[in-house]
Design an enzyme around this catalytic site. Sequence first.
Site, short mmCIF file in Angstrom:
data_model
loop_
_atom_site.label_atom_id
_atom_site.label_comp_id
_atom_site.label_asym_id
_atom_site.label_seq_id
_atom_site.Cartn_x
_atom_site.Cartn_y
_atom_site.Cartn_z
N GLU A 117 -0.02 2.89 -2.14
CA GLU A 117 -0.94 2.05 -2.90
C GLU A 117 -1.71 2.85 -3.96
O GLU A 117 -2.94 2.76 -4.05
CB GLU A 117 -1.91 1.33 -1.95
CG GLU A 117 -1.19 0.32 -1.07
CD GLU A 117 -2.13 -0.51 -0.20
OE1 GLU A 117 -3.35 -0.24 -0.20
OE2 GLU A 117 -1.65 -1.43 0.47
N GLU B 281 4.49 -3.20 3.81
CA GLU B 281 3.29 -3.72 4.47
C GLU B 281 3.28 -5.23 4.27
O GLU B 281 3.25 -5.70 3.13
CB GLU B 281 2.00 -3.11 3.91
CG GLU B 281 1.77 -1.66 4.31
CD GLU B 281 0.39 -1.15 3.91
OE1 GLU B 281 -0.56 -1.97 3.92
OE2 GLU B 281 0.27 0.05 3.60
#
Length: 499
Positions: free
Chosen positions: A173, A292
Site C-alpha cells: 500500500e 487483501e
Amino acid sequence: MTSARISIDREAVVAPIDRRIFGSFVEHLGRCVYDGIYEPGHPTANEDGFRLDVVDLVRELGSSTIRYPGGNFVSGFRWEDSVGPRENRPVRRDLAWHSLETNQVGVDEFSRWLKLTGSELMMAVNLGTRGIEAALDLLEYCNHPSGTALSDQRIANGTVEPHDIRMWCLGNEMDGPWQTGYMTADDYGKLAARTAQAMKAADRTLELVVCGSSGSSMPTFGDWERTVLEHSYEHVDYISCHAYYQERGGDLGSFLASSLNMQYFIETVVASADHVGYKLKSDKKIKLSFDEWNIWYLDEHQASDEVNDEWRYAPRQLEDVYSVADAVVLGNLLITLLKNHDRVASASLAQLVNVIAPIMTEPGGDAWRQTTFFPFSVTSRLAKGEIIKPRIDVGTYETAVHGDAPLVDSVVTTDGDGSAVFLVNRSLTESITVTIDAAQLDVSSIDEAVTLWDDDVYAKNTLADQNRVGLKALEGAVLAGGVLTVTLPPVSWSALALS
C-alpha cells in the site's frame, strides 16, 4: 415468490482453478500472531509455541497461500530481527499499529507453521523504510541452498533446507499516507522496478507482485496503476488490489451488493494494466493479486481508542465479530473473484486469526469459527477443475450505492468427477426459486446442499455462543433430467455439490 433461471454452458470456461485464489493473510497486528496462531502456554501448543487447535481450523478453512508479515507492518520490518536465537531477538516499536513487536515469531518459525497448515508462503519485502539491499538479503536467506553468508546463517539457525518462496510482494500500500515511507506513484514505480530487476537477477523464476491502489476510492486510483506499471511492467507478474467492505448507515441492501464494486475494481485495474501493455507493445499480461479483501468495519475502529499513546504487546485490535449478512457478502465476493479468475490469479482473505478474521481465539481457551469461515471453507473444499461463468436471468433491486443490483449471483466449477454450484440471494425479504439448466454438466445426483442464513441476519458467533450460526441443509433441492431446482432463503449463501 421471485424466481430466477440459470443456464450453464460447458464451453463458458473462465479459467482452471489455481489454489492460490483461496489464500489468506497473517500480519503482525493485534492478536493475529501473538495469542492467535502463537501461544506457548496454551494446552494445544507444540514445541514452537503454535496452537494446534488453530492449525486444525486453518486446515479446515482451506487456506492455500499465506501472505506475510504484512500489511502495514512490513514497512517498518527488519527481517534480521526475526531470525536466530529467540532470546537474542530485539523488541521493536511497530509504528503501523502503535504496538511492541517481540520478534518471537519470525521467518523460520512461520515457515514451520505453514508446513503444519499445508500452506504456501507469500513473502512481502519492506520498501517503505528499506529497499533493494534488504530485499536481496532476505531472498538469499530464504531461498539460497547453502554456501553463502546468509544461507549458511539460515542453516546455522536450524533450517537446513531453503524455504523456496516463489511469490514476493514489493512492499505494501505504498500509495497510502498511513504507510511508513509512502511514495508517489513515480517514485514507487522506479523503486519497485529496480528491486524486481535485482530479485529476478538472483532468480528469474520468482513471481513478483507490485503494489496497486489501496482501494478504488483512492484519489489516484487508475493513474497509480498506470504510472507504476509504466516503470515495472516487464519486471513484475502481478499487481495488487485491496478492498474492504462494510454495512454503513443501516443500508443492508447496498452492502449485499458490494461485489459490484469489486467487479468495477477488477475491470478498472485490468484496463489500466492492459493499456500499459499495449503502449509498451508487450505480449505479456499482468495478473491481479487481490491480496487483501474482506469485510472490515473500519469506520468503527477508527472512532475507537484501539490505537492510543500506550506501547503494548499484542493489543486487541480490529477484532470484528461477523454476522450472517457479513458472511453472505463474503461468499459473494469470493464468487466474484472466481468469475474473474482468468485475471485474478491470486487472492488473500485478510486476515486469518482474530484480526478481521474467520477464526477467533481466547488466550488459554477455545478457538472457534466466525460466520465468515463457512462460505470460504466450503468453496475452497468444493471448487475444483474449471470455473464456468453461468448466464443468470433474474430481476434486480435498487441500491443507494450501486444502482440496480441482480437479486441472485452464482458461479459454477466442474472437473471430471463432479461439479459445484455457488449461489447468493441478495433479497432482504423474499425466498427465490432458481431453476438451473445443468444438462451440460452431466450430473445426476446431489451429494451435498448447504446454506448459510438465519432468521436474524445479524446473528453472530461469539465467545459466549460459539456455535450460534452454522451451515444448514438447503431443503428441497431437486435434480432431475439435467435440471436443478433450488429455493434460496433471503439474505443467504448456498453451495451444492453434484455428481
